[in-house]
Write an enzyme that holds these catalytic residues in place. Sequence first.
Site, short mmCIF file in Angstrom:
data_model
loop_
_atom_site.label_atom_id
_atom_site.label_comp_id
_atom_site.label_asym_id
_atom_site.label_seq_id
_atom_site.Cartn_x
_atom_site.Cartn_y
_atom_site.Cartn_z
N ASP A 44 0.92 -1.21 0.01
CA ASP A 44 0.04 0.08 -0.13
C ASP A 44 0.96 1.19 -0.13
O ASP A 44 0.34 2.60 -0.01
CB ASP A 44 -1.22 0.12 1.03
CG ASP A 44 -0.37 -0.10 2.49
OD1 ASP A 44 0.70 -0.14 2.46
OD2 ASP A 44 -1.15 0.00 3.26
N SER A 45 2.20 1.04 0.08
CA SER A 45 3.25 2.22 -0.19
C SER A 45 2.97 2.71 -1.71
O SER A 45 3.23 3.76 -2.03
CB SER A 45 4.57 1.68 -0.02
OG SER A 45 4.76 0.63 -0.98
N ASP A 83 -1.21 -6.11 -0.66
CA ASP A 83 -1.56 -5.45 1.12
C ASP A 83 -3.22 -5.36 0.79
O ASP A 83 -3.62 -4.95 -0.43
CB ASP A 83 -1.05 -4.03 0.90
CG ASP A 83 0.18 -4.33 1.80
OD1 ASP A 83 0.21 -4.94 2.88
OD2 ASP A 83 1.04 -3.14 1.49
N LYS A 113 -1.33 -9.32 2.46
CA LYS A 113 -0.52 -9.06 3.74
C LYS A 113 -1.69 -8.02 4.25
O LYS A 113 -2.28 -7.32 3.93
CB LYS A 113 0.55 -8.13 3.22
CG LYS A 113 1.65 -7.59 4.40
CD LYS A 113 2.83 -7.40 4.26
CE LYS A 113 3.04 -5.79 3.59
NZ LYS A 113 2.65 -4.68 4.56
N GLU A 115 -1.57 -5.45 8.34
CA GLU A 115 -0.63 -4.98 9.30
C GLU A 115 -1.43 -5.30 10.78
O GLU A 115 -2.57 -5.25 10.84
CB GLU A 115 -0.77 -3.63 9.16
CG GLU A 115 0.10 -3.33 8.02
CD GLU A 115 0.67 -1.65 7.91
OE1 GLU A 115 -0.07 -0.82 8.90
OE2 GLU A 115 0.68 -1.08 6.95
N GLU A 182 9.00 -4.47 10.71
CA GLU A 182 9.37 -3.09 10.16
C GLU A 182 9.97 -2.23 11.13
O GLU A 182 9.40 -2.45 12.14
CB GLU A 182 8.10 -2.55 9.22
CG GLU A 182 8.76 -0.90 8.84
CD GLU A 182 7.64 -0.65 7.72
OE1 GLU A 182 6.71 -1.17 7.41
OE2 GLU A 182 7.88 0.82 7.27
#
Length: 257
Positions: A44-45, A83, A113, A115, A182
């Site tokens: 999602d960057s 993501d 993915k 978080e 991270e």
Amino acid sequence: MAVTLQQLTQWKQAGRSIISLTAWDYSLAQILDQAGVDIILVGDSLAMVGLGYSSTLPVTLDEMIHHAKAVCRGVKNALVVCDLPFMSYQTSVTQAMVAAGRVLKETGASAIKLEGGQPRMIETVAELTAIGIPVMAHVGLTPQSFQILGYKQQGKTPEQANLILDQAIALAQAGAFAIVLEHIPDDLAAVITDKIAIPTIGIGAGNQCDGQVLVTADLLGLSARQPPFAKSYVNLRQLIINAVSDFTQEVQNHQFP
Ligand code: KIV
């Protein structure tokens, strides 16, 4: 040969580092795949490096799916992971199932993915894997929570470090096939890597992880700003400016075409 989830665990056991990079479009994905990257992450960057948003929060599930489809069209061998964006999975397990199901059905990605390591997320990982959706977890600095965490290193105090370790163990037990660590201290990442059977993929987490991931815009020197732990291997931004200025000059001088 297409990379499989089983291979990733074998590589951890064999001490063969796992290489992961992000991609957001077809041509970049094709190049990364050709270069032999193991895991291509439609992170999602994308929100910041591809779409110009100021954080990862605004990117939508539809936008992630649109870009993941393009990436998958360019990939033959790498494992593609997409993501789940902010608020596409946090409200309930059902919401996460619907979002992850859409990603797998509509894009061709092999896994999602998400978080976080709080109990609700551990339950979500267990439920997704139970219905056959592979999940990569992500703890430490989780940018979707930047409003609370900021972008600073996580796990600096013993209490925080224990919490992140417990989360990583619980996520592995819940069935995650790999976990992104991270921006946490190197020694914490090393302990987690030692304690869990699934591969750890580090970003700003030292060199003892089972693999490394970078945002490709940072690696290529395309980003306007990048985190302190990123490394640029080429200054593509400057190379592009040079090429455009050469083109401009040649057109102005009637040298091209
Ligand atoms: O969105 C992303 O690119 C990521 C990586 C930094 C791991 O989550």
